[in-house]
Design a protein around this motif. Structure first.
Motif, short mmCIF file in Angstrom:
data_model
loop_
_atom_site.label_atom_id
_atom_site.label_comp_id
_atom_site.label_asym_id
_atom_site.label_seq_id
_atom_site.Cartn_x
_atom_site.Cartn_y
_atom_site.Cartn_z
N ARG A 178 0.82 -1.21 0.00
CA ARG A 178 0.00 0.00 0.00
C ARG A 178 0.84 1.24 0.00
O ARG A 178 1.90 1.28 0.61
CB ARG A 178 -0.95 0.02 1.19
CG ARG A 178 -2.26 -0.56 0.78
CD ARG A 178 -3.32 -0.49 1.81
NE ARG A 178 -2.88 -0.76 3.15
CZ ARG A 178 -2.60 0.19 4.02
NH1 ARG A 178 -2.73 1.46 3.71
NH2 ARG A 178 -2.21 -0.11 5.24
N CYS B 133 -4.31 9.38 3.68
CA CYS B 133 -5.75 9.18 3.82
C CYS B 133 -6.32 10.18 4.84
O CYS B 133 -7.44 10.66 4.70
CB CYS B 133 -5.90 7.74 4.32
SG CYS B 133 -7.52 7.10 4.36
N ASN C 111 -11.97 -0.13 0.83
CA ASN C 111 -11.66 0.18 2.23
C ASN C 111 -11.27 1.65 2.40
O ASN C 111 -11.72 2.30 3.33
CB ASN C 111 -10.57 -0.76 2.76
CG ASN C 111 -11.15 -2.12 3.06
OD1 ASN C 111 -11.94 -2.26 3.97
ND2 ASN C 111 -10.79 -3.10 2.26
N ARG C 112 -10.43 2.14 1.48
CA ARG C 112 -10.07 3.56 1.59
C ARG C 112 -11.30 4.43 1.29
O ARG C 112 -11.55 5.44 1.96
CB ARG C 112 -8.94 3.91 0.63
CG ARG C 112 -8.32 5.25 0.97
CD ARG C 112 -7.17 5.61 0.07
NE ARG C 112 -7.55 6.66 -0.83
CZ ARG C 112 -7.23 6.69 -2.13
NH1 ARG C 112 -6.53 5.72 -2.66
NH2 ARG C 112 -7.61 7.69 -2.89
N TRP D 96 -4.83 3.56 8.43
CA TRP D 96 -4.56 3.32 7.00
C TRP D 96 -3.17 3.87 6.65
O TRP D 96 -2.35 3.20 6.01
CB TRP D 96 -5.63 3.98 6.14
CG TRP D 96 -5.40 3.78 4.68
CD1 TRP D 96 -4.54 4.48 3.89
CD2 TRP D 96 -6.00 2.79 3.85
NE1 TRP D 96 -4.57 4.00 2.61
CE2 TRP D 96 -5.46 2.95 2.55
CE3 TRP D 96 -6.96 1.79 4.07
CZ2 TRP D 96 -5.84 2.15 1.48
CZ3 TRP D 96 -7.33 0.99 3.00
CH2 TRP D 96 -6.77 1.17 1.73
N ILE E 81 -4.11 -4.44 4.79
CA ILE E 81 -5.54 -4.13 4.70
C ILE E 81 -6.37 -5.06 5.58
O ILE E 81 -7.33 -4.62 6.21
CB ILE E 81 -6.00 -4.16 3.23
CG1 ILE E 81 -5.47 -2.89 2.55
CG2 ILE E 81 -7.52 -4.21 3.12
CD1 ILE E 81 -5.86 -2.72 1.12
N LEU F 295 -7.14 -3.76 8.86
CA LEU F 295 -7.84 -2.48 8.91
C LEU F 295 -9.35 -2.62 8.84
O LEU F 295 -10.07 -1.67 9.12
CB LEU F 295 -7.46 -1.65 7.67
CG LEU F 295 -6.10 -1.00 7.59
CD1 LEU F 295 -5.85 -0.56 6.16
CD2 LEU F 295 -6.08 0.20 8.52
N VAL G 32 -12.15 0.22 9.64
CA VAL G 32 -12.78 0.90 8.50
C VAL G 32 -14.29 0.65 8.50
O VAL G 32 -15.09 1.59 8.37
CB VAL G 32 -12.14 0.40 7.18
CG1 VAL G 32 -12.96 0.82 5.98
CG2 VAL G 32 -10.71 0.91 7.05
#
Ligand SMILES: Cc1cc2nc3c(=O)[nH]c(=O)nc-3n(C[C@H](O)[C@H](O)[C@H](O)COP(=O)(O)OP(=O)(O)OC[C@H]3O[C@@H](n4cnc5c(N)ncnc54)[C@H](O)[C@@H]3O)c2cc1C
Length: 385
Positions: free
Chosen positions: A6, A72, A240-241, A306, A312, A315, A319
């Protein structure tokens, strides 16, 4: 880049000054545009150009592409501040960042050049995934791309594509290998003006300044050079973001609704005193304040995590919790604002009804309440299918 690697921020910024800059941008560029856009259900393209000029498109992208190389966290600040003025012009920026990131994170140099133009304000994109029969169940999509020499031929229909009729390039998820199920999908950067692409606006009560479209692909020929090396796994990782940004969007909106309701409760008099002097009204506003602050903590906690670069899979709980809570809270807070507005709240003379209507999309997009609850339950180790 794979879905396990990432991008983490390479730059830092004074976050107080950055927030002030975003708030000033929102006052200057969102404020004068959103009401006309809402009335006409027409996206003002000059807003996209203004957002790009202000550096709000590609906040997390590489500086080599014109991005800011921030995190983010800063992207969430921008989303919150724009959404305090209007969550729908704000979502147009979110769409550019989500669709653009598919191109700059996974694309070839040629596809990254499209992303550079998106960030520069020269090429609008739309994220083109949902279909009439494949909403939350993205793996069930039917749009198909069949190889024909150095081209692919796309057929299928997409629905609810924000800015689908405004974008220059549709970043479109299609099935390339039926036998491989969810692994047999790829994104294509399709020129919206290609022969065989048609778009039709869907009339909604929500998101009117950034309208949604049905998009039909009828034997659309797309060069192999426009096939992005990304598919189902990458869009799920990207969601997710996007969910953090959605939480920030509704955080800004609920803060706006609470500000309005608190002010109205102070100036509206009945029985010889402000309605906010009644505990029954004041307590509702106090409860709304707690909703806003809880959403704020969950949202920025998820954003900071993040940016810390953890995988991920570590997270998802943060999230989905942020996204679920913010999308539930914005419905509660805007309903409180509507209630505080009384009969006048239902008229076009006050903003309460528009605030409440806009919030109704919150439970639906980028994985509904139920999809977030399922993700949270699974992360808790529950055997939830
Ligand atoms: C204003 C707006 C903008 C949008 N913008 C875009 C965009 O730009 N690009 C894009 O690709 N898409 C976009 N979407 C699509 C959006 O992400 C989908 O609408 C969403 O995924 C829901 O799909 P659906 O309406 O088909 O609902 P469905 O999937 O049919 O769900 C209907 C109901 O069933 C529930 N449900 C479904 N499956 C389950 C389950 N397994 N367990 C429990 N409950 C379940 C859902 O929670 C929901 O309550 C947009 C939608 C809207 C309304």
């Amino acid at each position: 880049m794979s879905t396990t690697e990432r991008r983490t921020p390479v730059n830092t910024v004074d976050r107080v000054a950055f927030r002030d800059m975003c708030a000033e941008f929102a006052r200057r560029e969102v404020g004068p545009r959103w009401q006309e856009a809402d009335r006409t259900k027409t996206f003002p393209r000059d807003f996209y150009v203004a957002a790009a000029k202000a550096g709000l498109i590609g906040i997390t992208a590489d500086e080599s592409l014109g991005g800011a190389g921030l995190g983010c966290y800063e992207e969430a600040i921008a989303m919150e501040e724009m959404s305090k003025v209007n969550p729908n012009l704000a979502v147009s920026v979110l769409v550019q960042n989500v669709a653009g990131s598919i191109l700059y994170e996974y694309g070839t140099p040629e596809q990254r050049e499209i992303a550079r133009r998106v960030i520069a304000g020269e090429c609008m994109v739309a994220i083109t995934v949902t279909e009439p029969e494949a909403g939350n169940d993205v793996a069930g999509l039917k749009t198909e791309a069949v190889r024909d020499g150095d081209h692919w031929v796309l057929n299928g229909m997409k629905s609810f594509i924000t800015l689908g009729g405004d974008a220059d390039v549709l970043v479109t998820l299609a099935r390339v290998d039926r036998a491989s199920g969810r692994n047999g999908m790829a994104f294509f950067a399709v020129d919206r003006r290609s022969p065989g692409v048609t778009t039709k606006q869907i009339e909604t009560y929500v998101n009117r300044p950034a309208p949604t479209y049905r998009v039909t692909f009828d034997d659309v020929r797309v060069p192999e050079a426009r096939r992005v090396d990304a598919g189902f796994r990458e869009i799920m990782a990207g969601f997710n973001r996007e969910r953090v940004m959605v939480a920030a969007r509704w955080l800004g909106h609920m803060q706006n609704a609470l500000n309005w309701a608190r002010e109205y409760a102070s100036v509206r008099h009945q029985f010889g005193r402000p309605i906010g002097a009644n505990q029954s009204i004041a307590f509702q506003l106090a409860q709304a304040h707690v909703d806003v602050e809880a959403a704020r903590h969950l949202t920025y906690h998820a954003a900071a995590k993040w940016d810390s670069g953890v995988p991920i899979r570590d997270l998802i709980l943060d999230v989905s919790s942020a996204k679920l809570f913010a999308t539930q809270a914005v419905v509660r807070v805007t309903q409180t604002a509507l209630h505080v507005g009384g009969g006048w709240g239902l008229t076009e003379e006050l903003p309460a009804m528009r605030l409440a209507l806009d919030a109704l999309v919150a439970p639906v997009t980028v994985g509904s309440w139920e999809i977030q609850l399922r993700a949270i339950a699974r992360e808790m180790g529950l055997p939830c299918d």
